[in-house]
Design an enzyme around this catalytic site. Structure first.
Site, short mmCIF file in Angstrom:
data_model
loop_
_atom_site.label_atom_id
_atom_site.label_comp_id
_atom_site.label_asym_id
_atom_site.label_seq_id
_atom_site.Cartn_x
_atom_site.Cartn_y
_atom_site.Cartn_z
N LYS A 121 0.82 -1.27 0.00
CA LYS A 121 -0.07 -0.03 -0.05
C LYS A 121 1.05 1.25 0.05
CE LYS A 121 -3.88 -2.27 0.22
NZ LYS A 121 -4.75 -2.18 1.28
N ARG A 531 -6.51 -2.56 -12.18
CA ARG A 531 -7.92 -2.70 -11.11
C ARG A 531 -8.48 -1.28 -10.86
NH1 ARG A 531 -11.82 -5.15 -8.83
NH2 ARG A 531 -11.69 -5.23 -6.65
N HIS A 710 -2.48 -11.67 -8.41
CA HIS A 710 -2.53 -10.35 -9.30
C HIS A 710 -1.38 -10.81 -10.55
CE1 HIS A 710 -3.79 -9.04 -5.23
NE2 HIS A 710 -4.36 -8.11 -5.95
#
Length: 777
Positions: A121, A531, A710
């Site tokens: 993140k 995404r 992913h």
């Protein structure tokens, strides 16, 4: 003098043009040239919007085909060796680095299967960046062609240009050392040399300013790191391009005087997250330097209180500042393009909202009002009318009956002082649960979602368009659930999920069923790569009017004798992944959501669901950047989870899931959540994240993710066995589950089934090895 700019703009396109172009390119449906043409058209449109809204600078360098940190890895030539291949184009190698696989459009099939860069993140946001890898062999070689091409394109608009880049110290600190005891900051001098060269090239090519973002200044940095900023920026001055030092996401606190004295030409301050710093900055920042005030929130969608913002602009000039720039607090990457005419939003709520385009208008309106005030002139009729209308919307939100529900507030107040603990300790629960479920060693499961096919998405669109009724939709969803259960039965998974075909998004789905949320039709923001997510708008007090998942969970469980997990999103993640109201403490809002989820958990248990997963992937993400604020957050975040989970019996197994974050510094708090089973992402870190759980002696069961969902690559059996053996070195094998590292929503069925088959083969191998070890013992 007042000027206006922004720290960055959304990249994906108003209609997600970049997302669709990327995915077509990866599938081999369009060429590299077509992809790059789409990107160029989007950049041009974004710059023209900034000009049309009156900004004094357009921002260049914020656009990315996948991730801006990955762009810097390519820009400075520090791509890890496993992605460097002479046979492919730079763009093919770039996609190889971020996805682990080259596009099908690439003519080069060599070296197409490897693990991608780790993803985590971006500070405390829901944006994911690619983590740079550094060691003593890392070398920097400037490859500025792509950035210079963007600058040349922007110059065609004949408007002043500001380049934006990540600062060198932040870039190194965002990375990970791939060598024991190696400190990435050892590479600083070599990296600064490349930055200095780049700034010189940018100046020569026509840029007026460069914004170097150093958001790590909002962290608790040791004195040795802080000491590097002065020498670094002294060196960067040699590039000859005026530097605006950018900080955001947190207060500077003890760094203020040092930052204000740095040899830069201006300072950008996040006046949303770091407003407390402003008085000290006004004292310490020399008046000849530019002060950029980030007064418009780049991370949320509420209209700015421009009257309050105007006071801060006035204070800056009253302190003697000569030049003040007005801006967003951070990049508008975290906001939708526009919400002004979004028909999906409740009309009563829509007037309170501001997307990226509207935020540009707020900056311009603030400039007009400030200029009039500073020159002692009355506002023009147009400006006065616009400002009055804007402020009326701000005031309306804070007093609206749509926002405040006394019954919800009373229920939260009644929780004060309660501990919310499970009936028995984990060891007792574990024995009871094993008796109920009789799971084998290394139980296998998935995180929750299975592929959202084109047929499922089309089905949802048909329902929204009124082409089918709810009964027809429900029938097709049940067919999809039955198919998902049957596929898992064939694979031999021990604990199943219903696959979530009915869910558009793990947060949006629940928000649609809870009071206090609104939704947009097109409020997309980028999470990573292609995404995109459409965060709910959490505008008011939250409650659950009716069960949300019980019927679906009961149906799925009726199709199998194996346990099927009930799947819920946790209160902290719903909070973090929504646009959250800013008129009350986040802890209060989290408790409201937790009580609503607790109602659902009890209903699931009463309906016979024996395993319930309450996902909290955003638990770590919400951690404040300053250590002094972290304990309070962890207390209320942990309490919110416990509120949601504690009401069940001992033989009901509570699962949770976390991903793409570092957990070692908060392990006591994760343990205090007391979930029976936690699943975490570890595949991209080669199980490094699990070592902390072992050193901490994590007491409950844990499922380390064994492959990266992913990336489209399918791992080998031996790779997964090796990872689990590495996990067993630090965690008791009796505690270990086997699972992918996240949900499978974004993958296709063929690769999903192939990867899960490999995972099941690895589980069988591990069980045999484990049994042999037990026999030998």
């Amino acid at each position: 003098m007042i000027k206006t700019h922004i720290a960055g703009y959304p990249r994906i396109g108003a209609q997600r043009e970049l997302k669709f172009a990327l995915e077509k390119h990866w599938r081999g449906e369009i060429s590299q040239r077509e992809l790059l043409d789409t990107a160029a058209a989007l950049r041009l449109a974004h710059w023209q919007t900034q000009i049309d809204q009156g900004l004094d600078f357009i921002t260049v360098g914020d656009f990315s085909l996948y991730d801006h940190v990955a762009d810097h890895i390519a820009l400075f030539g520090c791509i890890p060796p496993r992605f460097k291949h002479e046979e492919g184009s730079p763009l093919d190698n770039y996609f190889h680095m971020v996805r682990g696989k080259r596009p099908k459009a690439s003519q080069c099939a060599c070296h197409a299967d490897t693990f991608a860069l780790e993803m985590t993140k971006w500070f405390d946001t829901n944006y994911h960046y690619m983590v740079p890898e550094f060691d003593e062999e890392t070398r920097f070689n400037l490859h500025a062609e792509a950035l210079l091409d963007q600058l040349a394109q922007a110059k065609l608009l004949q408007h002043p240009i500001k380049i934006t880049l990540i600062g060198p110290i932040t870039l190194l600190l965002l990375g990970k050392s791939k060598q024991p005891d190696f400190e990435p900051l050892n590479l600083l001098d070599a990296l600064v040399e490349q930055y200095t060269t780049l700034l010189g090239q940018l100046k020569q090519a026509g840029a007026q300013w460069v914004q170097l973002d150093e958001p790590v200044l909002g962290l608790d940095l040791p004195a040795s790191t802080l000491a590097l900023f002065d020498s670094t920026y002294n060196s960067l001055k040699r590039g000859g391009l005026p530097i605006l030092l950018g900080t955001y996401f947190s207060e500077l606190e003890g760094h203020i005087s040092q930052v204000c004295k740095l040899p830069v030409d201006g300072l950008h301050l996040d006046c949303v997250r770091g407003l407390k710093d402003l008085p000290a900055v006004l004292d310490w920042l020399p008046n000849y330097k530019v002060l950029s005030l980030g007064l418009v929130d780049g991370r949320n969608i509420w209209k700015t209180d421009l009257e309050q913002a105007l006071k801060h602009v006035t204070a800056a000039f009253d302190s003697g500042k000569n030049e003040v720039w007005l801006s967003s607090s951070c990049s508008l990457l975290h906001c939708p393009y526009t919400l002004a005419d979004d028909t999906g939003v409740l009309p009563a709520v829509r007037n309170w909202l501001s997307g990226a385009i509207e935020k540009l208008g707020e900056i311009e309106l603030l400039k007009q009002a400030a200029n009039a005030l500073l020159h002692g002139k009355a506002l023009s009729t147009e400006t006065a009318t616009a400002l009055a209308r804007h402020q009326a919307a701000v005031a309306e939100r804070h007093s609206s009956n749509w926002v405040h529900k006394p019954a919800v507030k009373a229920r939260v107040k009644a929780t004060e002082g309660l501990s919310f603990s499970r009936q028995s300790p984990f060891k007792v629960r574990r024995a009871v649960q094993q008796q109920r479920f009789n799971l084998p060693a290394f139980p296998t499961t998935t995180i929750g979602s299975f592929p959202q096919t084109a047929d499922i998405r089309a089905l949802r669109k048909r329902l929204k368009a009124g082409l089918i009724d709810q009964n027809a939709y429900d029938t097709e969803i049940r067919n999809a659930i039955a198919d998902c259960i049957q596929k898992q039965e064939v694979l031999g998974l021990d604990v199943l999920v219903h696959g979530e075909p009915e869910r558009n998004d793990m947060v949006e789905f629940f928000g649609e069923r809870l009071d206090g949320f609104a939704f947009s039709a097109n409020g997309w923001v980028q999470s990573y790569g292609s995404r995109c997510v459409k965060p709910p708008i959490l505008y008011g007090d939250v409650s659950r009017p009716a069960p949300m998942t019980v019927d679906t969970s009961v149906f799925a469980q009726s199709l199998s004798k194996r346990p099927v997990k009930g799947m819920l999103t946790g209160p902290v993640t719903i909070l973090q992944w929504s646009f959250v109201r800013d008129d009350q403490a986040r802890s209060e809002t989290a408790k409201q959501i937790a009580l609503a989820i607790a109602d659902e958990v009890i209903d699931l248990e009463c309906a016979g669901i024996g395993m319930i997963q309450i996902d909290e992937p955003a638990y770590r993400e919400g951690l404040p950047l300053r250590k002094k604020d972290q304990a309070a957050y962890l207390d209320w975040a942990t309490l919110a989870f416990r509120i949601s989970a504690c009401g069940v019996k001992d033989d009901t197994q509570i699962h949770t899931h976390m991903c793409y974050a570092e957990f070692n510094d908060i392990l006591p708090n994760i343990a205090a959540m007391d979930a029976d089973v936690i699943t975490i992402e570890t595949s991209r870190s080669d199980m490094e994240l699990l070592r902390g759980f072992g050193e901490f002696s994590y007491p409950n069961d844990i499922g380390p993710g064994v492959y990266d969902i992913h990336s489209p690559r399918v791992p080998a059996v031996g790779e997964l066995v090796r990872l689990m053996q590495k996990a067993a070195e630090v965690i008791d094998p009796a505690q270990l589950w086997i699972n992918p590292d996240c949900g499978l929503k974004t993958r296709g069925w063929p690769e999903t089934l192939e990867a899960l088959h490999v995972m099941m083969q690895a589980a069988k191998t591990l069980r045999t090895l484990h049994q042999n070890v037990k026999l030998c013992a």
